[in-house]
Design an enzyme around this catalytic site. Structure first.
Site, PDB file in Angstrom:
ATOM      1  CG  ASN A  47       1.903  12.836  19.770  1.00 16.71           C
ATOM      2  OD1 ASN A  47       2.986  12.262  19.322  1.00 16.71           O
ATOM      3  ND2 ASN A  47       0.643  12.635  19.381  1.00 16.71           N
ATOM      4  N   GLY A  49       1.542  13.129  26.741  1.00 12.68           N
ATOM      5  CA  GLY A  49       2.017  12.305  28.094  1.00 12.68           C
ATOM      6  C   GLY A  49       3.704  12.212  28.028  1.00 12.68           C
ATOM      7  NE  ARG A 116      -2.610  12.636  18.693  1.00 12.02           N
ATOM      8  CZ  ARG A 116      -2.336  12.372  17.356  1.00 12.02           C
ATOM      9  NH1 ARG A 116      -2.826  13.030  16.348  1.00 12.02           N
ATOM     10  NH2 ARG A 116      -1.549  11.319  17.326  1.00 12.02           N
ATOM     11  NE  ARG A 123      -7.906  23.523  22.960  1.00 18.80           N
ATOM     12  CZ  ARG A 123      -7.146  24.481  21.990  1.00 18.80           C
ATOM     13  NH1 ARG A 123      -8.306  25.386  21.628  1.00 18.80           N
ATOM     14  NH2 ARG A 123      -6.187  24.796  21.973  1.00 18.80           N
ATOM     15  CG  ASN A 130     -11.053  12.637  25.002  1.00 20.90           C
ATOM     16  OD1 ASN A 130     -10.753  11.427  24.712  1.00 20.90           O
ATOM     17  ND2 ASN A 130     -10.326  13.520  24.726  1.00 20.90           N
ATOM     18  CB  VAL A 153      -3.326  17.588  30.167  1.00 19.22           C
ATOM     19  CG1 VAL A 153      -2.619  18.176  28.993  1.00 19.22           C
ATOM     20  CG2 VAL A 153      -2.390  17.876  31.238  1.00 19.22           C
ATOM     21  CG  ASN A 155      -7.957  19.748  24.923  1.00 19.71           C
ATOM     22  OD1 ASN A 155      -8.358  20.547  25.681  1.00 19.71           O
ATOM     23  ND2 ASN A 155      -7.085  19.744  24.127  1.00 19.71           N
ATOM     24  CG  ASP A 183      -4.752  28.882  25.962  1.00 23.52           C
ATOM     25  OD1 ASP A 183      -5.658  28.784  25.223  1.00 23.52           O
ATOM     26  OD2 ASP A 183      -4.584  27.861  26.807  1.00 23.52           O
ATOM     27  NE  ARG A 186      -0.200  27.245  22.086  1.00 28.09           N
ATOM     28  CZ  ARG A 186      -0.930  26.222  21.937  1.00 28.09           C
ATOM     29  NH1 ARG A 186      -2.309  26.684  22.422  1.00 28.09           N
ATOM     30  NH2 ARG A 186      -0.570  25.179  21.826  1.00 28.09           N
ATOM     31  CG  HIS A 210      -7.100  24.860  26.866  1.00 28.78           C
ATOM     32  ND1 HIS A 210      -5.958  25.790  26.190  1.00 28.78           N
ATOM     33  CD2 HIS A 210      -6.982  23.699  26.051  1.00 28.78           C
ATOM     34  CE1 HIS A 210      -5.307  24.956  25.382  1.00 28.78           C
ATOM     35  NE2 HIS A 210      -5.881  23.703  25.396  1.00 28.78           N
TER      36      HIS A 210
END
Ligand SMILES: NC(=O)C1=CN([C@@H]2O[C@H](COP(=O)(O)OP(=O)(O)OC[C@H]3O[C@@H](n4cnc5c(N)ncnc54)[C@H](O)[C@@H]3O)[C@@H](O)[C@H]2O)C=CC1
Ligand SMILES: CC(=O)C(=O)O
Length: 352
Positions: A47, A49, A116, A123, A130, A153, A155, A183, A186, A210
């Protein structure tokens, strides 16, 4: 006739028709040596990428865009789907492969691959899964593009940016995380909505992790050049500290809310990362809150930690960190955020 992924025009039987269609102009000037060929590789065709890839294409940021993933069918499907939009987009060569050789000579490598968050999951909880992927991803990127800039990018982005820095052996100016650029967008949206102004006129930063321990820099917010809190104080207009806390909480809760509604976040991070790619590759020297090696800035000590600070970005990557005035409380919250990340990081044994 079909257009091969290498870009040549092939007729039936593989005949190269390029020369028949165009008579070369012998006096035509060779391509300008000052115009650089720009190549961006995106690892992870999920999603996030794909949102980044499509924003890069629509904003004409690369001459060549490469997608890498472990799922060859998904990868080819995404590549073809983007290539089929060629008639509506600026000209960009789009390649996709499970083989990192295709990334050779990338100016910028953006890593979005990985697990994800599930509903309500933090996160930081994604870390072990990961890190294992990063051991497979970062070394081949570095091998094929030793001069690239790595933009992380996946997490938890701050810890994984540290992991990418360690695994790459790159100088810290060439490794950064998308951090709180999202953030802060936002935050600016919520403030703009509150004041009924344009978010682009709101200068406001979220710094630190983040994630849940991020820090809102209320003392430096300005709208159209007017410092907001000191303006309210000078005009003796009362404001509730709780209102400020609620706006920050809404920022922190944003991703959880979107994930609970649609399962993942994608569009805003796509724009956020394309915005960073533009500043880097076009040498814009703009200031963005991104995850950088923070040791020594704003009183952050106690270990090598990546977290978001307002940093200037250009063709050399991270060019510097700006010295915004922080209140004692903001500085303390930033140090607490650094401690949160360092505590998680200390559980890792990278063996590097
Ligand atoms: N930093 C930020 O602001 C944001 C970060 N994210 C993070 O981005 C990451 C990706 O999220 P989504 O795209 O929604 O997930 P997704 O599940 O849609 O996509 C992940 C992709 O990674 C691929 N992948 C898995 N292992 C791989 C490997 N070894 N090499 C190459 N590709 C591999 C998968 O095949 C999949 O296509 C997550 O970690 C998520 O938390 C998401 C939104 C914002
Ligand atoms: C998922 C995530 O990190 C975000 O949207 O902020």
């Amino acid at each position: 006739m079909h257009k091969s992924s290498s870009g040549s025009s092939l007729g039936p039987g593989g005949l190269d028709l390029t020369q028949s269609f165009f008579k070369p102009i012998s006096s035509a000037a060779p391509p300008s040596p000052t115009k650089r060929h720009t190549k961006i590789s995106v690892v992870g065709a999920g999603n996030v990428g794909m949102a980044i890839a499509q924003t890069i294409l629509t904003q004409d940021l690369a001459d060549e865009l490469v997608l890498i993933d472990v799922n060859p069918d998904k990868l080819r499907g995404e590549m073809l789907d983007l290539q089929h939009a060629a008639a509506f987009l600026p000209r960009t060569k789009i390649l996709a492969s499970v083989d990192y050789a295709v990334t050779v000579g990338s100016d910028l490598c953006i890593v979005t691959a990985g697990a994800r968050q599930n509903l309500g999951e933090s996160r930081l909880n994604l870390l072990q899964r990961n890190v294992a992927l990063f051991r497979k991803i970062i070394p081949p990127l570095v091998k094929f593009s030793p001069d690239t800039i790595l933009l992380i990018v996946s997490n938890p982005v701050d810890v994984l940016t540290h992991v990418a820095w360690k695994l790459s052996g790159f100088p810290s100016n060439r490794v950064l995380g998308s951090g709180t650029n999202l953030d802060s967008s936002r935050f600016r949206f919520l403030i703009a909505d509150h004041l009924d102004v344009n978010a682009q006129d709101v200068q406001a930063y979220i710094v630190g992790e983040h994630g849940d321990s991020s820090v809102a820099l209320w003392s430096s917010i300005s709208v159209g050049g007017v410092p907001v809190l000191s303006f309210l104080e000078k005009q003796e207009i009362a404001y509730e500290k709780e209102t400020l806390e609620e706006i920050h909480k809404a920022v922190v809760d944003s991703a959880y809310e979107v994930i609970s509604l649609k399962g993942y976040t994608s569009w805003a991070i796509g724009y956020s990362v394309a915005n960073l790619a533009r500043s880097i590759l076009r040498d814009q020297r703009k200031i963005h809150p991104v995850s950088v090696l923070a040791k020594g800035f704003y009183g952050v000590e106690g270990g090598e930690v990546f977290l978001s600070l307002p940093a200037q970005l250009g063709r050399g990557g991270v060019l510097g960190v700006t010295n915004i005035h922080l209140t004692d409380e903001e500085e303390q919250r930033l140090r607490d955020s650094a401690r949160t990340i360092l505590d998680v990081q200390s559980q890792l044994n990278l063996g590097i």
